[in-house]
Design a protein around this motif. Sequence first.
Motif, mmCIF file in Angstrom:
data_model
loop_
_atom_site.group_PDB
_atom_site.id
_atom_site.type_symbol
_atom_site.label_atom_id
_atom_site.label_comp_id
_atom_site.label_asym_id
_atom_site.label_seq_id
_atom_site.Cartn_x
_atom_site.Cartn_y
_atom_site.Cartn_z
ATOM 1 N N ARG A 1 0.788 -1.130 0.205
ATOM 2 C CA ARG A 1 -0.148 -0.112 0.022
ATOM 3 C C ARG A 1 0.740 1.211 0.051
ATOM 4 O O ARG A 1 1.754 1.370 0.804
ATOM 5 C CB ARG A 1 -0.979 -0.091 1.182
ATOM 6 C CG ARG A 1 -1.536 -1.229 1.425
ATOM 7 C CD ARG A 1 -2.071 -1.403 2.819
ATOM 8 N NE ARG A 1 -3.255 -0.540 3.070
ATOM 9 C CZ ARG A 1 -4.360 -0.972 2.731
ATOM 10 N NH1 ARG A 1 -4.600 -2.083 1.725
ATOM 11 N NH2 ARG A 1 -5.617 -0.213 2.724
ATOM 12 N N ASN A 2 0.618 2.387 -0.960
ATOM 13 C CA ASN A 2 1.447 3.455 -1.120
ATOM 14 C C ASN A 2 0.527 4.561 -0.852
ATOM 15 O O ASN A 2 0.008 5.024 -1.900
ATOM 16 C CB ASN A 2 2.176 3.406 -2.411
ATOM 17 C CG ASN A 2 3.189 4.685 -2.323
ATOM 18 O OD1 ASN A 2 3.232 5.306 -1.628
ATOM 19 N ND2 ASN A 2 4.010 4.811 -3.465
ATOM 20 N N PRO A 3 0.396 5.169 0.627
ATOM 21 C CA PRO A 3 -0.217 6.425 0.543
ATOM 22 C C PRO A 3 0.329 7.593 0.126
ATOM 23 O O PRO A 3 -0.338 8.861 -0.104
ATOM 24 C CB PRO A 3 -0.471 6.484 2.170
ATOM 25 C CG PRO A 3 0.764 5.819 2.704
ATOM 26 C CD PRO A 3 1.026 4.556 1.579
ATOM 27 N N ASN A 4 1.663 7.531 -0.337
ATOM 28 C CA ASN A 4 2.448 8.711 -0.740
ATOM 29 C C ASN A 4 2.917 8.612 -2.258
ATOM 30 O O ASN A 4 3.818 9.241 -2.609
ATOM 31 C CB ASN A 4 3.677 9.001 0.126
ATOM 32 C CG ASN A 4 3.268 9.188 1.639
ATOM 33 O OD1 ASN A 4 2.506 9.858 1.961
ATOM 34 N ND2 ASN A 4 3.828 8.490 2.313
ATOM 35 N N SER B 1 -2.468 4.398 -3.674
ATOM 36 C CA SER B 1 -2.134 3.259 -4.609
ATOM 37 C C SER B 1 -1.920 1.819 -3.880
ATOM 38 O O SER B 1 -1.245 1.908 -2.944
ATOM 39 C CB SER B 1 -0.684 3.654 -5.384
ATOM 40 O OG SER B 1 0.303 3.601 -4.772
ATOM 41 N N LEU B 2 -2.565 0.850 -4.587
ATOM 42 C CA LEU B 2 -2.303 -0.486 -4.105
ATOM 43 C C LEU B 2 -1.463 -1.141 -5.115
ATOM 44 O O LEU B 2 -1.771 -1.562 -6.299
ATOM 45 C CB LEU B 2 -3.740 -1.001 -3.804
ATOM 46 C CG LEU B 2 -4.531 -0.656 -3.070
ATOM 47 C CD1 LEU B 2 -6.104 -1.153 -3.252
ATOM 48 C CD2 LEU B 2 -4.235 -0.793 -1.493
ATOM 49 N N ARG B 3 -0.170 -1.944 -4.773
ATOM 50 C CA ARG B 3 0.401 -2.494 -5.799
ATOM 51 C C ARG B 3 0.045 -3.875 -5.999
ATOM 52 O O ARG B 3 -0.200 -4.752 -5.188
ATOM 53 C CB ARG B 3 2.017 -2.611 -5.313
ATOM 54 C CG ARG B 3 2.885 -3.108 -6.414
ATOM 55 C CD ARG B 3 4.217 -2.965 -6.127
ATOM 56 N NE ARG B 3 4.814 -3.759 -4.977
ATOM 57 C CZ ARG B 3 5.862 -3.666 -4.244
ATOM 58 N NH1 ARG B 3 6.824 -3.011 -4.612
ATOM 59 N NH2 ARG B 3 6.107 -4.605 -3.382
ATOM 60 N N LEU C 1 -11.147 -1.310 2.030
ATOM 61 C CA LEU C 1 -11.702 -2.829 1.822
ATOM 62 C C LEU C 1 -10.606 -3.801 1.860
ATOM 63 O O LEU C 1 -10.884 -5.102 1.969
ATOM 64 C CB LEU C 1 -12.679 -2.944 0.611
ATOM 65 C CG LEU C 1 -13.976 -2.058 0.772
ATOM 66 C CD1 LEU C 1 -14.832 -2.175 -0.652
ATOM 67 C CD2 LEU C 1 -14.818 -2.617 1.910
ATOM 68 N N VAL C 2 -9.541 -3.437 1.035
ATOM 69 C CA VAL C 2 -8.529 -4.683 0.648
ATOM 70 C C VAL C 2 -7.247 -4.445 1.737
ATOM 71 O O VAL C 2 -6.347 -3.858 1.402
ATOM 72 C CB VAL C 2 -8.269 -4.298 -0.869
ATOM 73 C CG1 VAL C 2 -7.043 -5.033 -1.213
ATOM 74 C CG2 VAL C 2 -9.387 -4.329 -1.650
ATOM 75 N N PRO C 3 -7.080 -5.647 2.268
ATOM 76 C CA PRO C 3 -5.860 -5.908 2.970
ATOM 77 C C PRO C 3 -4.831 -6.218 1.917
ATOM 78 O O PRO C 3 -5.019 -6.825 1.038
ATOM 79 C CB PRO C 3 -6.361 -6.971 4.070
ATOM 80 C CG PRO C 3 -7.298 -7.632 3.283
ATOM 81 C CD PRO C 3 -8.314 -6.689 2.473
ATOM 82 N N ASP C 4 -3.641 -6.094 2.565
ATOM 83 C CA ASP C 4 -2.278 -6.699 1.778
ATOM 84 C C ASP C 4 -2.589 -8.222 1.721
ATOM 85 O O ASP C 4 -2.945 -8.846 2.593
ATOM 86 C CB ASP C 4 -1.006 -6.178 2.612
ATOM 87 C CG ASP C 4 -0.475 -4.790 2.291
ATOM 88 O OD1 ASP C 4 -1.390 -4.276 1.625
ATOM 89 O OD2 ASP C 4 0.277 -4.566 2.952
#
Length: 186
Positions: free
Chosen positions: A105-108, A114-116, A175-178
């Motif tokens: 997860r990239n909050p920056n 963004s979710l990789r 909603l989406v966990p790693d």
Amino acid sequence: MRCLISAVLLVILAACSGPPEEVVRAPSEGITTTRSPASRELPPGRALVADYLLVDKSERLLVAYSRGEPIRAYRGLAFGDAPMGHKRFEGDERTPEGIYSIDLRNPNSRYHLSLRISYPNADDRAFAARYGRSAGGDIFIHGQPNGYPGPPLPGNWTDGCIALSNAEIEELWRLVPDGTPIEIRP
């Protein structure tokens, strides 16, 4: 005969009344509410978590599932400038196809959250290596460019990522966990 006709009419009227409302209970909070199954609102007191994502590139559709049931759907996705076909090489501007997972997860990021996606996998790297090329990487599900104030950009404008509106990525982020599997279909 009259009873039979009355019974048939009651069945027809019941079928025309639409889908039944779902009763949602949050026992820990003592809350009971009803809502239509088509509601996009989260029921109070109940945190949903997606355990599978399905992207259909041809339909421009992302569906989040929980325990085999769809919980959210997002339409009008944007992809890379060359959306047809599986991503093979760095710079081909294609969005990968296959089964991957959300691994970061990239909050920056340069985009609104963004979710990789775990592209490339071992098969992707091996394919690119056979041609002496890089498979690329850094494929994300993300929002609009930071600082962009307008509605979602039209068309396919990413370098292979999957773009949503900022409001949609905010909801998906919650909603989406790693580790969530994601299947991307042609």
